[in-house]
Design a protein around this motif. Structure first.
Motif, PDB file in Angstrom:
ATOM      1  N   ARG A  44      58.441  -7.295  15.168  1.00  0.00           N
ATOM      2  CA  ARG A  44      58.467  -6.968  16.601  1.00  0.00           C
ATOM      3  C   ARG A  44      57.567  -5.758  16.795  1.00  0.00           C
ATOM      4  O   ARG A  44      57.876  -4.661  16.325  1.00  0.00           O
ATOM      5  CB  ARG A  44      59.872  -6.666  17.094  1.00  0.00           C
ATOM      6  N   VAL A  45      56.441  -5.997  17.472  1.00  0.00           N
ATOM      7  CA  VAL A  45      55.405  -4.987  17.614  1.00  0.00           C
ATOM      8  C   VAL A  45      55.206  -4.690  19.090  1.00  0.00           C
ATOM      9  O   VAL A  45      55.060  -5.601  19.900  1.00  0.00           O
ATOM     10  CB  VAL A  45      54.082  -5.485  16.986  1.00  0.00           C
ATOM     11  N   THR A  46      55.191  -3.426  19.445  1.00  0.00           N
ATOM     12  CA  THR A  46      54.927  -3.007  20.815  1.00  0.00           C
ATOM     13  C   THR A  46      53.464  -2.601  20.937  1.00  0.00           C
ATOM     14  O   THR A  46      52.941  -1.914  20.061  1.00  0.00           O
ATOM     15  CB  THR A  46      55.822  -1.805  21.192  1.00  0.00           C
ATOM     16  N   VAL A  47      52.810  -3.059  22.012  1.00  0.00           N
ATOM     17  CA  VAL A  47      51.448  -2.635  22.305  1.00  0.00           C
ATOM     18  C   VAL A  47      51.478  -1.773  23.558  1.00  0.00           C
ATOM     19  O   VAL A  47      52.456  -1.764  24.306  1.00  0.00           O
ATOM     20  CB  VAL A  47      50.473  -3.826  22.457  1.00  0.00           C
ATOM     21  N   TRP A  48      50.378  -1.030  23.805  1.00  0.00           N
ATOM     22  CA  TRP A  48      50.360  -0.014  24.841  1.00  0.00           C
ATOM     23  C   TRP A  48      50.518  -0.555  26.259  1.00  0.00           C
ATOM     24  O   TRP A  48      51.210   0.036  27.078  1.00  0.00           O
ATOM     25  CB  TRP A  48      49.068   0.800  24.770  1.00  0.00           C
ATOM     26  N   ASP A  49      49.831  -1.658  26.584  1.00  0.00           N
ATOM     27  CA  ASP A  49      49.827  -2.116  27.968  1.00  0.00           C
ATOM     28  C   ASP A  49      49.524  -3.605  28.034  1.00  0.00           C
ATOM     29  O   ASP A  49      49.302  -4.253  27.015  1.00  0.00           O
ATOM     30  CB  ASP A  49      48.830  -1.315  28.815  1.00  0.00           C
ATOM     31  N   ILE A  50      49.503  -4.137  29.255  1.00  0.00           N
ATOM     32  CA  ILE A  50      49.312  -5.570  29.451  1.00  0.00           C
ATOM     33  C   ILE A  50      47.930  -6.016  28.975  1.00  0.00           C
ATOM     34  O   ILE A  50      47.760  -7.121  28.477  1.00  0.00           O
ATOM     35  CB  ILE A  50      49.585  -5.973  30.927  1.00  0.00           C
ATOM     36  N   ARG A  51      46.924  -5.148  29.079  1.00  0.00           N
ATOM     37  CA  ARG A  51      45.585  -5.498  28.592  1.00  0.00           C
ATOM     38  C   ARG A  51      45.565  -5.587  27.062  1.00  0.00           C
ATOM     39  O   ARG A  51      44.900  -6.450  26.489  1.00  0.00           O
ATOM     40  CB  ARG A  51      44.541  -4.511  29.119  1.00  0.00           C
ATOM     41  N   SER A  52      46.315  -4.734  26.407  1.00  0.00           N
ATOM     42  CA  SER A  52      46.429  -4.815  24.940  1.00  0.00           C
ATOM     43  C   SER A  52      47.143  -6.098  24.533  1.00  0.00           C
ATOM     44  O   SER A  52      46.777  -6.721  23.534  1.00  0.00           O
ATOM     45  CB  SER A  52      47.190  -3.610  24.398  1.00  0.00           C
ATOM     46  N   LEU A  53      48.149  -6.487  25.309  1.00  0.00           N
ATOM     47  CA  LEU A  53      48.845  -7.752  25.039  1.00  0.00           C
ATOM     48  C   LEU A  53      47.870  -8.916  25.215  1.00  0.00           C
ATOM     49  O   LEU A  53      47.875  -9.857  24.420  1.00  0.00           O
ATOM     50  CB  LEU A  53      50.060  -7.906  25.959  1.00  0.00           C
ATOM     51  N   GLN A  54      47.028  -8.855  26.238  1.00  0.00           N
ATOM     52  CA  GLN A  54      46.009  -9.885  26.453  1.00  0.00           C
ATOM     53  C   GLN A  54      45.073  -9.980  25.255  1.00  0.00           C
ATOM     54  O   GLN A  54      44.726 -11.078  24.814  1.00  0.00           O
ATOM     55  CB  GLN A  54      45.207  -9.605  27.730  1.00  0.00           C
ATOM     56  N   ASP A  55      44.664  -8.846  24.716  1.00  0.00           N
ATOM     57  CA  ASP A  55      43.764  -8.847  23.560  1.00  0.00           C
ATOM     58  C   ASP A  55      44.391  -9.582  22.376  1.00  0.00           C
ATOM     59  O   ASP A  55      43.733 -10.391  21.716  1.00  0.00           O
ATOM     60  CB  ASP A  55      43.410  -7.413  23.141  1.00  0.00           C
ATOM     61  N   VAL A  56      45.661  -9.320  22.111  1.00  0.00           N
ATOM     62  CA  VAL A  56      46.350  -9.994  21.000  1.00  0.00           C
ATOM     63  C   VAL A  56      46.484 -11.488  21.316  1.00  0.00           C
ATOM     64  O   VAL A  56      46.222 -12.337  20.465  1.00  0.00           O
ATOM     65  CB  VAL A  56      47.729  -9.360  20.726  1.00  0.00           C
ATOM     66  N   TYR A  57      46.859 -11.809  22.541  1.00  0.00           N
ATOM     67  CA  TYR A  57      47.014 -13.205  22.968  1.00  0.00           C
ATOM     68  C   TYR A  57      45.699 -13.973  22.789  1.00  0.00           C
ATOM     69  O   TYR A  57      45.701 -15.114  22.327  1.00  0.00           O
ATOM     70  CB  TYR A  57      47.467 -13.232  24.426  1.00  0.00           C
ATOM     71  N   ALA A  58      44.586 -13.342  23.117  1.00  0.00           N
ATOM     72  CA  ALA A  58      43.286 -13.994  22.968  1.00  0.00           C
ATOM     73  C   ALA A  58      42.980 -14.287  21.495  1.00  0.00           C
ATOM     74  O   ALA A  58      42.335 -15.289  21.184  1.00  0.00           O
ATOM     75  CB  ALA A  58      42.183 -13.119  23.569  1.00  0.00           C
ATOM     76  N   ARG A  59      43.454 -13.438  20.598  1.00  0.00           N
ATOM     77  CA  ARG A  59      43.189 -13.627  19.175  1.00  0.00           C
ATOM     78  C   ARG A  59      44.120 -14.644  18.525  1.00  0.00           C
ATOM     79  O   ARG A  59      43.686 -15.441  17.704  1.00  0.00           O
ATOM     80  CB  ARG A  59      43.312 -12.297  18.424  1.00  0.00           C
ATOM     81  N   VAL A  60      45.418 -14.598  18.856  1.00  0.00           N
ATOM     82  CA  VAL A  60      46.379 -15.410  18.098  1.00  0.00           C
ATOM     83  C   VAL A  60      47.154 -16.417  18.935  1.00  0.00           C
ATOM     84  O   VAL A  60      47.871 -17.247  18.384  1.00  0.00           O
ATOM     85  CB  VAL A  60      47.378 -14.517  17.321  1.00  0.00           C
ATOM     86  N   GLY A  61      47.037 -16.350  20.265  1.00  0.00           N
ATOM     87  CA  GLY A  61      47.783 -17.275  21.106  1.00  0.00           C
ATOM     88  C   GLY A  61      49.268 -16.986  21.082  1.00  0.00           C
ATOM     89  O   GLY A  61      49.696 -15.915  20.662  1.00  0.00           O
ATOM     90  N   GLY A  62      50.047 -17.944  21.522  1.00  0.00           N
ATOM     91  CA  GLY A  62      51.491 -17.796  21.529  1.00  0.00           C
ATOM     92  C   GLY A  62      52.091 -18.213  22.846  1.00  0.00           C
ATOM     93  O   GLY A  62      51.420 -18.790  23.700  1.00  0.00           O
ATOM     94  N   ARG A  63      53.356 -17.937  22.996  1.00  0.00           N
ATOM     95  CA  ARG A  63      54.083 -18.264  24.228  1.00  0.00           C
ATOM     96  C   ARG A  63      54.571 -16.967  24.849  1.00  0.00           C
ATOM     97  O   ARG A  63      55.206 -16.161  24.196  1.00  0.00           O
ATOM     98  CB  ARG A  63      55.259 -19.179  23.951  1.00  0.00           C
ATOM     99  N   LEU A  64      54.278 -16.815  26.145  1.00  0.00           N
ATOM    100  CA  LEU A  64      54.671 -15.614  26.875  1.00  0.00           C
ATOM    101  C   LEU A  64      56.030 -15.810  27.521  1.00  0.00           C
ATOM    102  O   LEU A  64      56.320 -16.859  28.084  1.00  0.00           O
ATOM    103  CB  LEU A  64      53.642 -15.305  27.968  1.00  0.00           C
ATOM    104  N   SER A  65      56.850 -14.782  27.451  1.00  0.00           N
ATOM    105  CA  SER A  65      58.086 -14.746  28.240  1.00  0.00           C
ATOM    106  C   SER A  65      58.098 -13.429  29.006  1.00  0.00           C
ATOM    107  O   SER A  65      57.611 -12.407  28.510  1.00  0.00           O
ATOM    108  CB  SER A  65      59.326 -14.882  27.349  1.00  0.00           C
ATOM    109  N   LEU A  66      58.598 -13.495  30.225  1.00  0.00           N
ATOM    110  CA  LEU A  66      58.704 -12.314  31.079  1.00  0.00           C
ATOM    111  C   LEU A  66      60.165 -12.100  31.415  1.00  0.00           C
ATOM    112  O   LEU A  66      60.876 -13.049  31.737  1.00  0.00           O
ATOM    113  CB  LEU A  66      57.899 -12.510  32.374  1.00  0.00           C
ATOM    114  N   ALA A  67      60.616 -10.861  31.344  1.00  0.00           N
ATOM    115  CA  ALA A  67      62.011 -10.547  31.653  1.00  0.00           C
ATOM    116  C   ALA A  67      62.072  -9.237  32.434  1.00  0.00           C
ATOM    117  O   ALA A  67      61.430  -8.249  32.041  1.00  0.00           O
ATOM    118  CB  ALA A  67      62.828 -10.423  30.373  1.00  0.00           C
ATOM    119  N   GLN A  68      62.822  -9.240  33.515  1.00  0.00           N
ATOM    120  CA  GLN A  68      63.054  -8.004  34.265  1.00  0.00           C
ATOM    121  C   GLN A  68      64.080  -7.192  33.479  1.00  0.00           C
ATOM    122  O   GLN A  68      65.147  -7.698  33.132  1.00  0.00           O
ATOM    123  CB  GLN A  68      63.601  -8.327  35.658  1.00  0.00           C
ATOM    124  N   VAL A  69      63.736  -5.959  33.143  1.00  0.00           N
ATOM    125  CA  VAL A  69      64.630  -5.108  32.354  1.00  0.00           C
ATOM    126  C   VAL A  69      64.778  -3.755  33.039  1.00  0.00           C
ATOM    127  O   VAL A  69      63.968  -3.377  33.883  1.00  0.00           O
ATOM    128  CB  VAL A  69      64.122  -4.913  30.908  1.00  0.00           C
TER     129      VAL A  69
END
Length: 127
Positions: A44-69
């Motif tokens: 379980r790895v935390t990245v700095w922001d949504i753009r950093s998450l996009q960078d990882v998603y572009a490299r490895v793909g995956g399934r996104l889930s969104l949750a109000q917390v």
């Protein structure tokens, strides 16, 4: 006596966790080995922001889930935020969650990123 045995085994377990964490971060294309969030684990790895998450998603793909917390700051104040998590499988390693907090009200450009657009328009999975 059991404490000594457990103490002797912990360094091996810690080394294994550290090695897995390093391999996961490398598999995700992340630089550095430090955890951004104290709750991070090898898978379980935390990245700095949504753009950093996009960078990882572009490299490895995956399934996104969104949750109000609701998050709590050190003075006890709470605030609501969206937790965006991409779950992906790194072959030969593990299934990994990459997460960040996203405030859609102030980070409107997040809606244009494929990681969010793929999720909100089609619920598609990439990778």
């Amino acid at each position: 006596m059991p404490n000594r045995t457990r103490t002797r085994l912990c360094p091996q377990r810690d080394r294994a966790r550290t090695l897995l964490a390093a391999r996961v971060r490398q598999g995700l294309g992340l630089r550095g080995t430090h955890a951004i969030d104290p709750g991070d684990t090898p898978t379980r790895v935390t990245v700095w922001d949504i753009r950093s998450l996009q960078d990882v998603y572009a490299r490895v793909g995956g399934r996104l889930s969104l949750a109000q917390v609701t998050r709590t700051v050190s003075d006890g104040t709470t605030y609501s935020i969206v937790e965006a998590t991409v779950t992906t499988r790194l072959p030969g390693l593990a299934t990994v969650d990459i997460t960040t907090d996203w405030d859609p009200a102030t980070e409107l450009d997040g809606y244009t990123l494929p990681v969010i657009a793929d999720h909100t328009t089609t619920g598609a999975r990439r990778g």
